[in-house]
Scaffold this motif. Structure first.
Motif, PDB file in Angstrom:
ATOM      1  N   GLY A  92     -10.860  70.296  31.096  1.00 46.23           N
ATOM      2  CA  GLY A  92     -10.421  70.314  32.481  1.00 46.23           C
ATOM      3  C   GLY A  92     -10.280  68.917  33.056  1.00 46.23           C
ATOM      4  N   ALA A  93      -9.650  68.853  34.222  1.00 49.76           N
ATOM      5  CA  ALA A  93      -9.336  67.561  34.849  1.00 49.76           C
ATOM      6  C   ALA A  93     -10.570  66.783  35.238  1.00 49.76           C
ATOM      7  CB  ALA A  93      -8.464  67.798  36.088  1.00 49.76           C
ATOM      8  N   GLY A  94     -11.694  67.460  35.462  1.00 53.63           N
ATOM      9  CA  GLY A  94     -12.908  66.769  35.887  1.00 53.63           C
ATOM     10  C   GLY A  94     -13.784  66.287  34.755  1.00 53.63           C
ATOM     11  N   VAL A  95     -13.350  66.505  33.516  1.00 52.79           N
ATOM     12  CA  VAL A  95     -14.090  66.043  32.334  1.00 52.79           C
ATOM     13  C   VAL A  95     -13.431  64.737  31.869  1.00 52.79           C
ATOM     14  CG1 VAL A  95     -14.794  66.567  29.977  1.00 52.79           C
ATOM     15  CG2 VAL A  95     -14.665  68.404  31.691  1.00 52.79           C
ATOM     16  N   VAL A  96     -14.165  63.634  31.985  1.00 51.96           N
ATOM     17  CA  VAL A  96     -13.571  62.324  31.717  1.00 51.96           C
ATOM     18  C   VAL A  96     -13.719  61.967  30.236  1.00 51.96           C
ATOM     19  CG1 VAL A  96     -13.613  59.868  32.292  1.00 51.96           C
ATOM     20  CG2 VAL A  96     -14.054  61.587  34.063  1.00 51.96           C
ATOM     21  N   LEU A 140     -18.662  63.630  34.728  1.00 55.09           N
ATOM     22  CA  LEU A 140     -18.097  64.892  35.200  1.00 55.09           C
ATOM     23  C   LEU A 140     -17.774  64.754  36.683  1.00 55.09           C
ATOM     24  CD1 LEU A 140     -20.648  67.286  33.446  1.00 55.09           C
ATOM     25  CD2 LEU A 140     -18.244  66.989  32.820  1.00 55.09           C
ATOM     26  N   HIS A 141     -16.516  64.988  37.013  1.00 54.98           N
ATOM     27  CA  HIS A 141     -16.067  64.883  38.404  1.00 54.98           C
ATOM     28  C   HIS A 141     -16.184  66.223  39.135  1.00 54.98           C
ATOM     29  CE1 HIS A 141     -13.248  61.212  37.509  1.00 54.98           C
ATOM     30  NE2 HIS A 141     -14.515  60.861  37.669  1.00 54.98           N
ATOM     31  N   GLU A 142     -16.495  66.125  40.398  1.00 57.97           N
ATOM     32  CA  GLU A 142     -16.455  67.266  41.311  1.00 57.97           C
ATOM     33  C   GLU A 142     -17.258  68.454  40.774  1.00 57.97           C
ATOM     34  OE1 GLU A 142     -15.123  66.446  44.236  1.00 57.97           O
ATOM     35  OE2 GLU A 142     -14.539  64.531  43.399  1.00 57.97           O
ATOM     36  N   SER A 143     -16.708  69.675  40.854  1.00 57.77           N
ATOM     37  CA  SER A 143     -17.458  70.885  40.504  1.00 57.77           C
ATOM     38  C   SER A 143     -17.632  71.076  38.999  1.00 57.77           C
ATOM     39  CB  SER A 143     -16.757  72.113  41.092  1.00 57.77           C
ATOM     40  OG  SER A 143     -15.437  72.234  40.592  1.00 57.77           O
ATOM     41  N   PHE A 144     -17.044  70.199  38.181  1.00 52.72           N
ATOM     42  CA  PHE A 144     -17.174  70.345  36.732  1.00 52.72           C
ATOM     43  C   PHE A 144     -18.612  70.091  36.256  1.00 52.72           C
ATOM     44  CE2 PHE A 144     -12.673  70.112  37.238  1.00 52.72           C
ATOM     45  CZ  PHE A 144     -12.147  70.829  36.183  1.00 52.72           C
ATOM     46  N   ALA A 145     -19.432  69.473  37.114  1.00 52.91           N
ATOM     47  CA  ALA A 145     -20.838  69.245  36.757  1.00 52.91           C
ATOM     48  C   ALA A 145     -21.720  70.438  37.093  1.00 52.91           C
ATOM     49  CB  ALA A 145     -21.361  68.006  37.482  1.00 52.91           C
ATOM     50  N   HIS A 146     -21.156  71.462  37.721  1.00 50.66           N
ATOM     51  CA  HIS A 146     -21.954  72.570  38.244  1.00 50.66           C
ATOM     52  C   HIS A 146     -22.883  73.212  37.210  1.00 50.66           C
ATOM     53  CE1 HIS A 146     -22.593  76.724  39.881  1.00 50.66           C
ATOM     54  NE2 HIS A 146     -22.863  76.008  40.953  1.00 50.66           N
ATOM     55  N   PRO A 147     -22.425  73.523  35.972  1.00 46.20           N
ATOM     56  CA  PRO A 147     -23.342  74.162  35.014  1.00 46.20           C
ATOM     57  C   PRO A 147     -24.571  73.315  34.697  1.00 46.20           C
ATOM     58  CG  PRO A 147     -21.063  74.353  34.276  1.00 46.20           C
ATOM     59  CD  PRO A 147     -21.062  73.390  35.419  1.00 46.20           C
ATOM     60  N   VAL A 148     -24.397  71.995  34.618  1.00 50.06           N
ATOM     61  CA  VAL A 148     -25.532  71.120  34.313  1.00 50.06           C
ATOM     62  C   VAL A 148     -26.461  71.017  35.518  1.00 50.06           C
ATOM     63  CG1 VAL A 148     -26.234  68.865  33.435  1.00 50.06           C
ATOM     64  CG2 VAL A 148     -24.025  69.818  32.764  1.00 50.06           C
ATOM     65  N   VAL A 149     -25.890  70.921  36.702  1.00 54.10           N
ATOM     66  CA  VAL A 149     -26.703  70.875  37.917  1.00 54.10           C
ATOM     67  C   VAL A 149     -27.549  72.145  38.032  1.00 54.10           C
ATOM     68  CG1 VAL A 149     -26.651  70.780  40.437  1.00 54.10           C
ATOM     69  CG2 VAL A 149     -25.080  69.360  39.111  1.00 54.10           C
ATOM     70  N   GLU A 150     -26.940  73.293  37.751  1.00 53.63           N
ATOM     71  CA  GLU A 150     -27.665  74.561  37.838  1.00 53.63           C
ATOM     72  C   GLU A 150     -28.792  74.628  36.811  1.00 53.63           C
ATOM     73  OE1 GLU A 150     -27.331  77.148  40.139  1.00 53.63           O
ATOM     74  OE2 GLU A 150     -26.271  75.487  41.079  1.00 53.63           O
ATOM     75  N   ALA A 151     -28.555  74.107  35.618  1.00 55.32           N
ATOM     76  CA  ALA A 151     -29.602  74.084  34.598  1.00 55.32           C
ATOM     77  C   ALA A 151     -30.779  73.237  35.057  1.00 55.32           C
ATOM     78  CB  ALA A 151     -29.040  73.546  33.284  1.00 55.32           C
ATOM     79  N   MET A 152     -30.505  72.099  35.670  1.00 55.63           N
ATOM     80  CA  MET A 152     -31.565  71.236  36.188  1.00 55.63           C
ATOM     81  C   MET A 152     -32.341  71.922  37.302  1.00 55.63           C
ATOM     82  SD  MET A 152     -32.287  68.984  38.950  1.00 55.63           S
ATOM     83  CE  MET A 152     -30.688  68.578  39.630  1.00 55.63           C
ATOM     84  N   LYS A 153     -31.629  72.592  38.200  1.00 50.08           N
ATOM     85  CA  LYS A 153     -32.287  73.236  39.341  1.00 50.08           C
ATOM     86  C   LYS A 153     -33.172  74.400  38.907  1.00 50.08           C
ATOM     87  CE  LYS A 153     -28.714  73.977  41.934  1.00 50.08           C
ATOM     88  NZ  LYS A 153     -27.851  74.305  43.065  1.00 50.08           N
ATOM     89  N   GLY A 166     -23.062  72.260  43.396  1.00 49.33           N
ATOM     90  CA  GLY A 166     -24.503  72.289  43.160  1.00 49.33           C
ATOM     91  C   GLY A 166     -25.280  71.735  44.328  1.00 49.33           C
ATOM     92  N   LEU A 167     -24.654  71.678  45.501  1.00 48.15           N
ATOM     93  CA  LEU A 167     -25.281  71.141  46.711  1.00 48.15           C
ATOM     94  C   LEU A 167     -25.416  72.230  47.776  1.00 48.15           C
ATOM     95  CD1 LEU A 167     -23.355  67.739  47.005  1.00 48.15           C
ATOM     96  CD2 LEU A 167     -25.684  68.078  46.174  1.00 48.15           C
ATOM     97  N   GLU A 168     -25.740  73.455  47.332  1.00 46.34           N
ATOM     98  CA  GLU A 168     -25.873  74.541  48.303  1.00 46.34           C
ATOM     99  C   GLU A 168     -27.135  74.359  49.146  1.00 46.34           C
ATOM    100  OE1 GLU A 168     -28.410  75.648  44.909  1.00 46.34           O
ATOM    101  OE2 GLU A 168     -26.394  74.813  45.118  1.00 46.34           O
ATOM    102  N   GLU A 169     -27.070  74.849  50.375  1.00 47.95           N
ATOM    103  CA  GLU A 169     -28.246  74.830  51.241  1.00 47.95           C
ATOM    104  C   GLU A 169     -29.184  75.974  50.856  1.00 47.95           C
ATOM    105  OE1 GLU A 169     -28.967  72.480  53.152  1.00 47.95           O
ATOM    106  OE2 GLU A 169     -27.050  71.449  53.437  1.00 47.95           O
ATOM    107  N   ASN A 170     -30.479  75.722  50.942  1.00 50.27           N
ATOM    108  CA  ASN A 170     -31.468  76.748  50.649  1.00 50.27           C
ATOM    109  C   ASN A 170     -31.679  77.578  51.913  1.00 50.27           C
ATOM    110  OD1 ASN A 170     -33.683  78.332  49.978  1.00 50.27           O
ATOM    111  ND2 ASN A 170     -34.632  76.726  48.741  1.00 50.27           N
ATOM    112  N   ILE A 171     -30.788  78.538  52.140  1.00 54.57           N
ATOM    113  CA  ILE A 171     -30.849  79.359  53.352  1.00 54.57           C
ATOM    114  C   ILE A 171     -32.099  80.219  53.357  1.00 54.57           C
ATOM    115  CG2 ILE A 171     -29.606  81.031  54.761  1.00 54.57           C
ATOM    116  CD1 ILE A 171     -28.294  78.260  54.378  1.00 54.57           C
TER     117      ILE A 171
END
Length: 411
Positions: free
Chosen positions: A166-170, A181-194, A231-236
């Motif tokens: 994808g376009a966000g994978v450099v 990883l640009h923009e939302s392409f990092a989401h899977p890794v961010v979620e794994a960390m969280k 990966g920057l969602e608010e903890n509602i």
């Protein structure tokens, strides 16, 4: 509890009476403002606690109109890399951190700014792997639109280099993944960390501590921007937990790029915690060269940045939100993204105005052409500008967009 503040220079916000010398606060709300004699004659003054301001300036509580509250709270406990003066310095900080923690513990480094280094190239996956540490590493650039990962972090997310596209994978000139990883392409890794480090109501106390810090600086209301796609969602859940126990120290209006359970229309909730509207991210950041331009970047003609949404799809979604009575808050930094916003707002001009004087909001509008400024003015769009970009981007703006376009930028 009633409080009477006197001997102050009070800014009222009322052009007909811009200054006053005393103010009455009843039950946490301002009930009267004026001259000292006027306020002392107020019925509530007899039982009020008096505060002598010593001639200090007093203003109403401020609203921060653009904040990633949960991300701010999490970054307070993350590893700050803002002081890194070079890539080598950053790598040394990561190695030193790994020596102090367990081998399976994530290293989450934030706020590094490679634009201030002599060598501005980003760290690579090869360099992170070359540190010889066992920890998964996830780095977030100061703009929050670029992540850099090591191989262990990919494995923790169930990914391999071959899985990425994808376009966000450099990738470099040889087609090898660089670790960026640009923009939302990092989401899977961010979620794994969280999943390993952050979750649910357990975050409530750290969120409250962050809010109390904001309150101590005079911020009594915030517009929180939940960016699940980044990966920057608010903890509602944590905010609702605090609110239900009367421990929410400031007012929160939430904008989100995802569905919020129980909230679908602007204003749902209450005075302290409510829904503001839908959030859209049309592009990325100037620092990461992912802000979408109509022209090639001056310092990298191979790219014009990234548009995150198809124009027709975005316009349809804005129209749907408008029909529901919702204000939209739209992230747009580059002029190509601003074009999309303008087209979407022009597309709802045939519909009734939003209630309560609400207008659609464009956030940042950093690289804005003169013709776009005129259109935004005509559309009466709210331009939500962040002065912090002046200090963070002033040294990279000319290299990115060229001297001839500097008049389009406020930073």
């Amino acid at each position: 509890m009633n409080i009477l503040i006197r001997n102050a220079s009070i800014w009222t916000g009322d052009p007909s009476r811009p200054r006053a010398e005393a103010v009455m606060v009843e039950g946490g709300k301002i009930s009267a403002v004026g001259g000292l004699d006027e306020i002392m004659s107020h019925p509530a003054s007899a039982k009020a606690e008096w505060i002598d301001a010593g001639g200090a300036t007093v203003i109403p509580g401020m609203t921060d109109s653009h904040m990633h509250l949960t991300a701010l709270s999490r970054q307070r406990s993350a590893m700050s890399l803002f002081q890194a003066t070079s890539k080598e310095d950053l790598l040394g900080m990561i190695r030193a951190k790994a020596e102090k923690i367990a081998p399976d513990e994530w290293i989450y480094g934030v706020r590094f700014d490679n634009s201030r280094w002599a060598d501005t190239t980003l760290p690579t996956i090869a360099e992170l792997d070359g540190l010889g540490i066992p920890n998964p590493v996830l780095l977030l650039r100061v703009c929050a639109h670029i992540h850099v990962v090591n191989s262990r972090a990919l494995r923790e997310a169930g990914l391999s280099v071959e899985d990425l596209s994808g376009a966000g994978v450099v990738r470099d000139e040889k087609g090898c993944f660089t670790g960026t990883l640009h923009e939302s392409f990092a989401h899977p890794v961010v979620e794994a960390m969280k999943r390993k480090t952050m979750s649910g109501p357990g975050e409530a106390q750290s969120l409250r501590e962050t809010m109390m810090q904001l309150v101590s600086e005079g911020i009594t209301s915030i517009h929180a921007c939940s960016a699940e796609s980044y990966g920057l969602e608010e903890n509602i859940e944590a905010c609702r937990f605090l609110h239900g126990r009367g421990k929410l120290p400031l007012r929160v209006t939430l904008y989100a790029d995802h569905t919020i359970p129980e909230w679908i229309r602007n204003g749902e909730g209450d005075e302290w915690l409510r829904y503001g509207g839908r959030k859209f991210f049309l592009d990325g950041s100037l620092g990461g060269r992912t802000a979408a331009m109509t022209f090639p970047y001056a310092d990298d003609p191979s790219t014009k940045g990234m548009l995150n949404m198809d124009t027709e799809d975005f316009c349809a979604k804005v129209r749907r939100e408008h029909e529901m009575g919702n204000q939209v808050q739209v992230h747009a930094i580059g002029d190509a993204a601003i074009d999309q916003f303008i087209q979407a707002v022009e597309g709802v001009m045939d519909l009734p105005l939003l209630s309560r004087g609400l207008r659609h909001r464009i956030v940042h509008a950093q690289i804005c052409r003169p013709d776009q400024m005129e259109k935004l003015k005509k559309l009466e769009a709210v331009c939500d500008i962040q002065p912090v970009f002046v200090s963070s981007d002033i040294h990279i703006t000319e290299p990115r967009i060229g001297k001839e376009r500097l008049g389009w930028a406020y930073a």
